[in-house]
Design a protein around this motif. Structure first.
Motif, PDB file in Angstrom:
ATOM      1  N   GLY A 115       0.801  -1.214   0.000  1.00  0.00           N
ATOM      2  CA  GLY A 115       0.000   0.000   0.000  1.00  0.00           C
ATOM      3  C   GLY A 115       0.829   1.256   0.000  1.00  0.00           C
ATOM      4  O   GLY A 115       2.043   1.239  -0.181  1.00  0.00           O
ATOM      5  N   THR A 116       0.140   2.373   0.204  1.00  0.00           N
ATOM      6  CA  THR A 116       0.785   3.678   0.297  1.00  0.00           C
ATOM      7  C   THR A 116       0.685   4.180   1.733  1.00  0.00           C
ATOM      8  O   THR A 116      -0.140   3.720   2.511  1.00  0.00           O
ATOM      9  N   SER A 117       1.538   5.134   2.054  1.00  0.00           N
ATOM     10  CA  SER A 117       1.643   5.534   3.454  1.00  0.00           C
ATOM     11  C   SER A 117       2.243   6.929   3.568  1.00  0.00           C
ATOM     12  O   SER A 117       2.864   7.439   2.622  1.00  0.00           O
ATOM     13  N   VAL A 130       8.768   0.852   3.197  1.00  0.00           N
ATOM     14  CA  VAL A 130       8.809   0.512   4.618  1.00  0.00           C
ATOM     15  C   VAL A 130       8.075  -0.806   4.850  1.00  0.00           C
ATOM     16  O   VAL A 130       6.907  -0.953   4.481  1.00  0.00           O
ATOM     17  N   ALA A 131       8.768  -1.775   5.458  1.00  0.00           N
ATOM     18  CA  ALA A 131       8.160  -3.036   5.869  1.00  0.00           C
ATOM     19  C   ALA A 131       7.925  -2.968   7.372  1.00  0.00           C
ATOM     20  O   ALA A 131       8.814  -2.601   8.140  1.00  0.00           O
ATOM     21  N   SER A 132       6.728  -3.315   7.814  1.00  0.00           N
ATOM     22  CA  SER A 132       6.324  -3.092   9.205  1.00  0.00           C
ATOM     23  C   SER A 132       6.689  -4.264  10.109  1.00  0.00           C
ATOM     24  O   SER A 132       6.213  -5.376   9.912  1.00  0.00           O
ATOM     25  N   ARG A 133       7.533  -3.989  11.122  1.00  0.00           N
ATOM     26  CA  ARG A 133       7.816  -4.988  12.144  1.00  0.00           C
ATOM     27  C   ARG A 133       6.612  -5.110  13.096  1.00  0.00           C
ATOM     28  O   ARG A 133       6.199  -6.190  13.475  1.00  0.00           O
ATOM     29  N   LEU A 259       4.790   2.015   0.271  1.00  0.00           N
ATOM     30  CA  LEU A 259       5.533   3.075  -0.385  1.00  0.00           C
ATOM     31  C   LEU A 259       5.166   4.391   0.292  1.00  0.00           C
ATOM     32  O   LEU A 259       3.983   4.728   0.401  1.00  0.00           O
ATOM     33  N   ILE A 260       6.163   5.112   0.762  1.00  0.00           N
ATOM     34  CA  ILE A 260       5.908   6.402   1.383  1.00  0.00           C
ATOM     35  C   ILE A 260       5.678   7.432   0.278  1.00  0.00           C
ATOM     36  O   ILE A 260       6.572   7.726  -0.511  1.00  0.00           O
ATOM     37  N   ILE A 261       4.436   7.951   0.220  1.00  0.00           N
ATOM     38  CA  ILE A 261       4.113   8.934  -0.827  1.00  0.00           C
ATOM     39  C   ILE A 261       3.961  10.348  -0.262  1.00  0.00           C
ATOM     40  O   ILE A 261       3.898  11.303  -1.025  1.00  0.00           O
ATOM     41  N   ALA A 262       3.879  10.452   1.069  1.00  0.00           N
ATOM     42  CA  ALA A 262       3.748  11.770   1.701  1.00  0.00           C
ATOM     43  C   ALA A 262       4.717  11.875   2.867  1.00  0.00           C
ATOM     44  O   ALA A 262       4.900  10.922   3.612  1.00  0.00           O
ATOM     45  N   ASN A 263       5.348  13.030   2.997  1.00  0.00           N
ATOM     46  CA  ASN A 263       6.184  13.312   4.163  1.00  0.00           C
ATOM     47  C   ASN A 263       5.386  14.224   5.065  1.00  0.00           C
ATOM     48  O   ASN A 263       5.155  15.398   4.758  1.00  0.00           O
ATOM     49  N   ARG A 264       4.903  13.678   6.207  1.00  0.00           N
ATOM     50  CA  ARG A 264       4.005  14.438   7.072  1.00  0.00           C
ATOM     51  C   ARG A 264       4.741  15.563   7.802  1.00  0.00           C
ATOM     52  O   ARG A 264       4.126  16.587   8.134  1.00  0.00           O
ATOM     53  N   VAL A 265       6.034  15.366   8.054  1.00  0.00           N
ATOM     54  CA  VAL A 265       6.800  16.405   8.754  1.00  0.00           C
ATOM     55  C   VAL A 265       7.057  17.581   7.822  1.00  0.00           C
ATOM     56  O   VAL A 265       6.819  18.740   8.162  1.00  0.00           O
ATOM     57  N   MET A 277       5.437   2.328  -7.301  1.00  0.00           N
ATOM     58  CA  MET A 277       4.540   1.272  -6.837  1.00  0.00           C
ATOM     59  C   MET A 277       4.725   0.008  -7.680  1.00  0.00           C
ATOM     60  O   MET A 277       4.727  -1.104  -7.149  1.00  0.00           O
ATOM     61  N   ARG A 278       4.911   0.164  -8.972  1.00  0.00           N
ATOM     62  CA  ARG A 278       5.150  -1.004  -9.838  1.00  0.00           C
ATOM     63  C   ARG A 278       6.441  -1.715  -9.428  1.00  0.00           C
ATOM     64  O   ARG A 278       6.508  -2.949  -9.411  1.00  0.00           O
ATOM     65  N   GLU A 279       7.459  -0.944  -9.092  1.00  0.00           N
ATOM     66  CA  GLU A 279       8.732  -1.532  -8.651  1.00  0.00           C
ATOM     67  C   GLU A 279       8.558  -2.301  -7.345  1.00  0.00           C
ATOM     68  O   GLU A 279       9.097  -3.406  -7.180  1.00  0.00           O
ATOM     69  N   LEU A 280       7.773  -1.742  -6.418  1.00  0.00           N
ATOM     70  CA  LEU A 280       7.521  -2.423  -5.146  1.00  0.00           C
ATOM     71  C   LEU A 280       6.737  -3.704  -5.367  1.00  0.00           C
ATOM     72  O   LEU A 280       7.047  -4.748  -4.768  1.00  0.00           O
ATOM     73  N   ILE A 281       5.731  -3.657  -6.214  1.00  0.00           N
ATOM     74  CA  ILE A 281       4.937  -4.857  -6.501  1.00  0.00           C
ATOM     75  C   ILE A 281       5.810  -5.956  -7.086  1.00  0.00           C
ATOM     76  O   ILE A 281       5.723  -7.126  -6.689  1.00  0.00           O
TER      77      ILE A 281
END
Length: 288
Positions: A115-117, A130-133, A259-265, A277-281
């Motif tokens: 997904g996106t994040s 980012v892979a979530s532990r 995939l990080i698509i937004a930097n909230r900071v 996203m295609r590369e991640l898939i």
């Protein structure tokens, strides 16, 4: 134990209620995506396609990729939909739908959400994978089930609640742990391994303020400054906690990769993220 008609709802054609799938239509390796249209992006990598099944926001395509049988399934947005998807996939795998009772042997599925994040740290700027532990749920879904302690990191959870002064009127956050073997295999050596918050909404619950004021204007800054044994919270999304928790309790491997698509900071956003996203898939398909 026989499951009642109202508890395990089977459609007239023998498929499970929401997903409209039969056991033979789903692979043991399943990629989960939020967006229905992203199922076509995943399936474009397949060497062949066996079937396509659609109902509401749930769209499933099963095929083969480099000799592996793989399914891709769209979940829609939110952990409520993940509750449906994981329970119905498990029913397909481990319940005899005709007899309405458990099968004599357990099948373990491999579930990878792609997904996106939104990123919360400098170590995961836009374009990072980012892979979530761990997945911290603000949603409350897992709290409706018994014996969740066996899939949670209670110490991490308690430290997070204490540091943020989390208002429990929002519900009690839970920290579900993703499958360690799958994490190592999918993340490889080229992804950030982080800890993800699955939020119950996109705006206020993730600290976005438009016309409505927030109950705690400082919650995001508290989340960003949290550290436990050197680990921080890396990103926000909306599905990973229920996926990790429910899959773990049901005996399946699960992981969320974003995939990080937004930097909230820095308040930055990638306009065209489809190539990344295609590369991640492609990476996930190779490693699943």
């Amino acid at each position: 134990m026989r499951y009642g008609d109202s508890e395990l709802i089977i459609n007239p054609d023998g498929t499970v209620f929401h997903l409209h799938l039969k056991p033979e239509q789903i692979a043991d390796k399943i990629i989960l995506v939020g967006d229905r249209s992203r199922t076509d992006m995943v399936a474009s990598f397949f060497d062949s396609v066996e079937c396509t099944v659609e109902n509401r926001e749930f769209r499933t395509i099963t095929g083969t990729y480099k000799g592996k049988r793989v399914s891709v399934l769209s979940t829609g947005i939110g952990t409520g939909n993940i509750d449906i998807v994981v329970n119905e996939l498990d029913a397909i795998a481990n319940i005899d739908l005709a007899a309405r009772c458990d099968k004599p042997s357990h099948k373990s599925l491999t579930l990878v959400r792609v997904g996106t994040s939104g990123g919360l740290q400098t170590i995961c700027p836009e374009g990072t994978y980012v892979a979530s532990r761990r997945s911290i749920g603000f949603d409350g879904v897992l709290n409706f089930y018994a014996d969740t302690e066996r899939v949670r990191d209670l110490d991490f959870e308690a430290a997070f609640v204490k540091h943020t002064g989390f208002d429990l009127s929002h519900g009690t956050p839970y920290c579900a742990v993703n499958d360690t073997e799958l994490l190592s295999r999918i993340a490889g050596g080229d992804m950030v391994i982080g800890n993800t918050i699955a939020s119950s909404g996109f705006y206020g619950p993730q600290g976005r303020r438009l016309r409505l004021p927030l109950q705690d204007e400082q919650l995001n800054s508290k989340i960003e400054s949290f550290s436990y044994n050197g680990e921080c919270i890396t990103n926000f999304e909306m599905e990973s906690s229920a996926l990790a928790g429910l899959a773990g309790m049901l005996g399946h491997q699960a992981l969320t990769v974003c995939l990080i698509i937004a930097n909230r900071v820095g308040k930055r956003f990638i306009g065209d993220y489809k190539p990344m996203m295609r590369e991640l898939i492609a990476t996930v398909l190779d490693r699943i």
